[in-house]
Write an enzyme that holds these catalytic residues in place. Structure first.
Site, PDB file in Angstrom:
ATOM      1  CB  SER A 184      -4.850   1.878   1.180  1.00 31.78           C
ATOM      2  OG  SER A 184      -4.487   1.047   2.259  1.00 31.78           O
ATOM      3  CB  THR A 185      -0.046   1.710  -0.811  1.00 33.97           C
ATOM      4  OG1 THR A 185      -0.415   2.527  -1.926  1.00 33.97           O
ATOM      5  CG2 THR A 185       1.326   1.134  -1.067  1.00 33.97           C
TER       6      THR A 185
END
Length: 234
Positions: free
Chosen positions: A16-17
């Site tokens: 994920s980011t």
């Protein structure tokens, strides 16, 4: 016709980011661990599919890389899926157990390289048991985190501290929520217009015509924006 090889595997990596800054979960780190595991287990890696910047909140079937992985396992030659950890693949326990149950029937094995320092292979009875337990504990941990977060937010609210992006009527000043008199007056105006029978859409149209700024600085009011104000004040 030649018999399909049963040792063909596909690897899956995801970040994920937030994960991208964590070297322990970087795509490169995950790929290296998957390749090492496949070599040690005598599995032939067909490909390593990547989902970069994709949240675990999405089911595997709704991720771009996940769609490719499922196709390889359903119609392609791959009989094994290798991932570093449980949360790289699944969003919750129900998702994990339902998908792996379908894979079991199709003769597909899931390999998790690092589950507390040990690897798990769902094609064995022992591996399946540990996988089921791990999925349950992961779900419990997510629930506990959500409960702790909600409790912390409630405490911040009670103390008048900043707990998120300020809503209409409040500003964040020095770590505390401070009332914005101008915005409070605007909110009161909304209620008075509603009491007078003006629809939410008409209120939004009037504010747009007057150029009244929204909390975020824009001038695009919508009926839903007005409704949120009414819901907070009633």
């Amino acid at each position: 016709m030649a018999k399909a090889k049963s040792n063909i595997a596909v690897g899956y990596v995801r970040v994920s980011t937030a994960d991208q800054t964590d070297s322990g979960l970087s795509l490169e780190h995950q790929e290296a661990r998957i390749r090492a595991y496949a070599a040690a287990q005598g599995l032939e890696l067909l490909d390593i599919v990547s989902d970069a910047g994709v949240s675990a909140g999405k089911e595997l079937s709704s991720r771009p890389g996940g769609v490719r992985v499922l196709a390889m396992l359903t119609t392609g030659p791959a009989r094994h899926l290798i991932a570093l950890k449980l949360d790289r693949v699944f969003r919750n326990a129900a998702d994990a157990l339902n998908q792996t149950a379908a894979w079991d029937k199709a003769g597909v094995g899931l390999h998790l390289v690092d589950m507390g320092g040990q690897s798990i292979n769902t094609q064995s009875a022992m591996g399946r048991m540990f996988f089921t337990m791990a999925a349950g504990f992961a779900e419990m941990e997510r629930g506990l985190i959500a409960e702790r977060t909600a409790a912390a937010i409630q405490q911040k609210k009670k103390r008048g501290e900043v707990y998120g992006r300020p809503v209409l009527g409040f500003d964040a000043v020095g770590g505390r929520m401070v009332e914005n008199a101008e915005e409070k007056a605007l909110m009161q105006r909304v209620l008075e217009m509603r009491d007078a029978g003006v629809s939410m859409a008409k209120i939004a149209d009037r504010f747009n015509a007057e150029g009244v700024p929204t909390k975020r600085g824009g001038v695009a009011w919508h009926a839903s924006t007005v409704k949120r104000i009414c819901d907070r004040m009633l």
